[in-house]
Design a protein around this motif. Structure first.
Motif, PDB file in Angstrom:
ATOM      1  N   ARG A   1     -24.152 -11.448   7.026  1.00 56.07           N
ATOM      2  CA  ARG A   1     -23.202 -10.339   7.058  1.00 56.07           C
ATOM      3  C   ARG A   1     -22.139 -10.474   8.152  1.00 56.07           C
ATOM      4  N   ALA A   2     -22.143 -11.624   8.846  1.00 54.78           N
ATOM      5  CA  ALA A   2     -21.107 -11.842   9.862  1.00 54.78           C
ATOM      6  C   ALA A   2     -19.740 -11.934   9.193  1.00 54.78           C
ATOM      7  N   LYS A   3     -18.760 -11.269   9.774  1.00 51.90           N
ATOM      8  CA  LYS A   3     -17.408 -11.244   9.228  1.00 51.90           C
ATOM      9  C   LYS A   3     -16.454 -11.936  10.198  1.00 51.90           C
ATOM     10  N   ALA A   4     -15.726 -12.936   9.689  1.00 54.70           N
ATOM     11  CA  ALA A   4     -14.743 -13.619  10.526  1.00 54.70           C
ATOM     12  C   ALA A   4     -13.647 -12.635  10.917  1.00 54.70           C
ATOM     13  N   THR A   5     -13.532 -12.370  12.220  1.00 56.67           N
ATOM     14  CA  THR A   5     -12.600 -11.368  12.734  1.00 56.67           C
ATOM     15  C   THR A   5     -11.676 -12.024  13.747  1.00 56.67           C
TER      16      THR A   5
ATOM     17  N   THR B   1     -18.867  -4.198  19.627  1.00 52.89           N
ATOM     18  CA  THR B   1     -18.568  -5.336  18.759  1.00 52.89           C
ATOM     19  C   THR B   1     -19.557  -6.448  19.084  1.00 52.89           C
TER      20      THR B   1
ATOM     21  N   PRO C   1     -17.423 -14.349  14.779  1.00 52.15           N
ATOM     22  CA  PRO C   1     -18.294 -13.849  13.698  1.00 52.15           C
ATOM     23  C   PRO C   1     -18.875 -12.481  14.071  1.00 52.15           C
TER      24      PRO C   1
ATOM     25  N   VAL D   1     -20.776  -9.120  13.620  1.00 54.27           N
ATOM     26  CA  VAL D   1     -21.894  -8.671  12.783  1.00 54.27           C
ATOM     27  C   VAL D   1     -21.999  -7.150  12.887  1.00 54.27           C
TER      28      VAL D   1
END
Length: 725
Positions: free
Chosen positions: A482-486, A561, A698, A700
């Motif tokens: 569920r890690a999102k590249a931010t 974050t 990444p 989460v």
């Protein structure tokens, strides 16, 4: 019952037939010396010093050499096939040839105390066997490395595993200690030797279930990966702690820059300790009459220089670096795996979690990942889960509770020894009370396999710097699904922005710095190796001097974050030189003005070519091939992507993210770099609409973070300092 597949039976039958082939076994040569063929190697033993010899195949000379002063000569990288030496024929087997039949292992007997295990090519490996109290058979573990696990005077790990109820077998890799043969770091024949070790130990009447597990931290952790790829049929599980994944990219040449602070000295030490009587304890054995140990020193003059191999191969080349890249064969490992690693590991580097998704052949892969030092994989927050794994997959018994003796005593004694902190206790673990073995195993396997321990050293109610986490989160896989590249974008005035800039290049000037790798101390810690494992090591983490680097910082975060995984720092750079070395560092700046180190990454700009199949927005993977090396073009901005090594960090609401860019050095303990490229060149970094330099992490969602930040000095291996802003 022993695990024996049809394929293994067929291989054993074939090997039994091959035993009658001329020259495969050790044979006396008519010229007066002995030939000992091994997998893609050939040893010449007991020859006349100074004799020039040729290795001949089909009438052509394949390799040549001169017998050394000890009467030995070793040819490596020999293709399998028929050869002759001075008129004597010999068959050299291949790495992938069948293993010996079971009778080869059943015929070897190991007693408690010092022994020798015979490998398939006739080389003898020194082994020390320690039994726990009570009557056997015992669940059994093997430690296998080029340190000194078979030294009868080395008792620490033998006592640890004995106290946990396991028989312990320490075995020295060929060419080290009292083991015979010639040594080269991680060469393939050591994997086959490891197979033979596992099968010989498993064949002993005192080895419960006739299966064994493997244990060890660092070097003996790494060797487990190499042995397990050969799929010994009686290996039950492995537990690699504080290891590597891709040796070139994680430890030797991160980003293509040679690590002279740890990797080079380690290679040098391996060369010294694999010399004749190089570890010291061998002499005592020989003086007491061990003629096998004495004879086994005779091939050591044929050891290649591992330091030369490293420094002579600055680019990734398959011939050498594929041999030391466990990610390439991780999919062959077919037993349960328990891996533990620390993000800021000052020795192996903390990159090893990137092997986890390569272990596709293993039925169960578990990992415990934490901030901290090289020994953090033995910390109180991990040791209980590690012991559970050994109980379930090696001993096949219901795990003891964490507060039970001797488990709790071992863990707390080890913690005090490593960190200097007394009076600690293990945190409670899962309860298996009243369960059968099958129920306990099902319970263990029902939990998420990837465990991340946050803020090690700052556990509530514990002394500062204790080897305990403040909170723990578990995940179903690595990388965290569920890690999102931010992304945060670098601005023209040192700001990190949530949105990309809209200014054109002509409206915003690029910032620059002068690359001066000696502007800071080479490393943030220069004390003893063991000193850094203490609760509060003395770090020397300094701000980058003016004009020798650049920094960017975000606005205060509006919410907690949490980032877990690798990161990417994508930079548009230009230089007045044709190459430069880059170091990027991520830190957290808290509202009180303290700055906490998080992680770093490195890149020689000429190595910027990406493996597009492997790279992701949060993980640039470089080819590091000589054919892909490209100088920086003059007067043009070029995009480079620098990988931030894996990490897990809660950035709380109100904190700010900061990245710095400079020449390598002064960011990590023990690590230093051969920055031969960086030497006074000017480097510009563009941050406009067409050159969107950025930080990508990444992030989460859904991780609950304790509201109050811990004292920054408490976090293990994460030094802090005053932020000058």
């Amino acid at each position: 019952m022993r695990r024996t597949s049809r394929a293994a039976l067929a291989a054993a039958t074939l090997f039994a037939g091959l035993l009658t082939a001329p020259g495969l076994a050790q044979a006396d040569d008519p010229a007066g010396f002995t030939l000992r063929p091994g997998a893609n190697q050939l040893y010449v033993l007991d020859a006349t010093p100074g004799t020039a010899l040729d290795l001949v195949q089909d009438g052509a000379v394949v390799q040549s050499g001169t017998v050394d002063a000890a009467g030995s000569l070793v040819w490596r990288e020999v293709d399998a096939g028929e050869y002759s030496v001075a008129g004597s024929n010999v068959t050299v087997p291949d790495f992938d040839d069948p293993a010996p039949p079971q009778s080869f292992y059943d015929g070897q007997s190991l007693d408690e105390g010092f022994n020798y295990i015979t490998a398939r090519d006739g080389t003898t490996l020194s082994a020390n066997v320690w039994f726990p109290p009570g009557e056997g058979p015992f669940p059994t573990v093997v430690e296998y490395s080029g340190y000194s696990p078979s030294d009868p005077g080395e008792t620490t790990f033998a006592q640890l595993y004995n106290a946990l109820g396991f028989a312990y077998v320490g075995v020295n890799i060929r060419g080290t200690g009292c083991s015979g043969g010639s040594f080269l770091n991680f060469e393939p024949i050591q994997s086959l030797d490891g197979y033979d070790v596992i099968e010989t130990v498993a064949a002993q009447p005192w080895a419960k279930y006739h299966e064994v597990g493997m244990v060890g931290i660092s070097y003996p952790g790494i060797t487990q990966l190499y042995v397990a790829r050969t799929q010994p049929p009686h290996l039950s599980a492995i537990t690699p702690l504080s290891v590597i994944d891709d040796t070139y990219r994680s430890t030797l040449y991160p980003g293509g820059v040679l690590n002279t602070g740890f990797a080079v000295p380690w290679a040098k030490e391996r060369a010294e300790q694999s010399a004749p009587f190089g570890q010291g304890w061998e002499q005592g054995r020989v003086d007491a009459g061990d003629t096998t140990c004495a004879a086994n020193q005779e091939v050591r003059l044929q050891n290649p220089d591992p330091l030369a191999l490293v420094t002579d191969n600055p680019f990734y080349g398959a011939r050498y670096y594929d041999m030391v890249n466990p990610t390439l064969f991780a999919d062959r490992i077919d037993v349960p795996v328990f891996l533990a690693a620390a993000w800021q590991d000052e020795q192996t580097g903390g990159h090893s979690p990137e092997i986890l998704d390569e272990l596709t052949g293993s039925p169960h892969v578990y990992a415990s990942l934490v901030n901290g030092s090289h020994t953090e994989s033995l910390s109180l927050g991990i040791l209980g889960r590690y012991a559970d794994f050994l109980d379930l997959y090696v001993a096949r018994r219901v795990p003891a509770p964490n507060d039970a003796f001797p488990r709790s005593f071992i863990a707390t004694t080890l913690a005090k020894s490593l960190t200097g902190v007394d009076g600690l206790a293990m945190p409670p673990g899962p309860s298996y009370a009243g369960m059968t073995f099958e129920q306990a195993l099902a319970s263990f396997e029902s939990r998420d396999p990837i465990q991340v321990l946050f803020e090690e050293g700052a556990a509530d109610g514990q002394p500062s710097g204790s080897p305990l986490p403040r909170f723990v989160e578990s995940f179903p896989a690595w990388p965290v699904p569920r890690a999102k590249a931010t992304a945060w974008y670098l601005g023209g005035r040192g700001e990190l922005r949530g949105r990309p800039l809209t200014q054109a290049a002509k409206d915003l000037s690029a910032r620059s710095y002068r690359a001066r790798p000696k502007a800071l101390p080479a490393t943030t810690y220069s004390g003893s190796n063991s000193g850094i494992w203490q609760a509060h090591p003395e770090y020397d983490w300094r701000q980058i001097p003016a004009r020798t680097g650049l920094g960017w910082i975000s606005r205060p975060l509006k919410k907690d974050t949490v980032a877990v995984g690798t990161g990417s720092v994508d930079l548009w750079i230009r230089s007045n030189a044709d190459d430069t070395d880059l170091e990027v560092t991520l830190s957290e700046v808290r509202p009180n003005g303290t700055e906490i180190y998080v992680q770093s990454g490195w890149l020689r700009a000429g190595h910027r070519a990406l493996d597009l199949d492997e790279s992701t927005p949060i993980r640039p993977v470089h080819t590091d091939l000589e054919a892909d090396y490209r100088p920086l073009p003059a007067d043009t901005f070029t995009k480079v992507r620098v990988e931030l090594f894996p990490f897990a960090q809660p950035f709380r609401k109100g904190s700010r993210l900061r990245i710095t860019v400079d020449a390598p050095g002064g960011a990590r303990p023990l690590w230093d770099f051969d920055t031969t490229i960086a030497g006074g060149e000017r480097v510009w970094i563009a941050t406009d609409r067409t050159h969107r330099s950025r930080l990508v992490l990444p992030v989460v969602p859904g991780v609950d973070v304790p509201r109050k930040a811990p004292p920054c000095a408490s976090l293990r291996s994460q030094p802090c300092r005053k932020f000058p802003g």
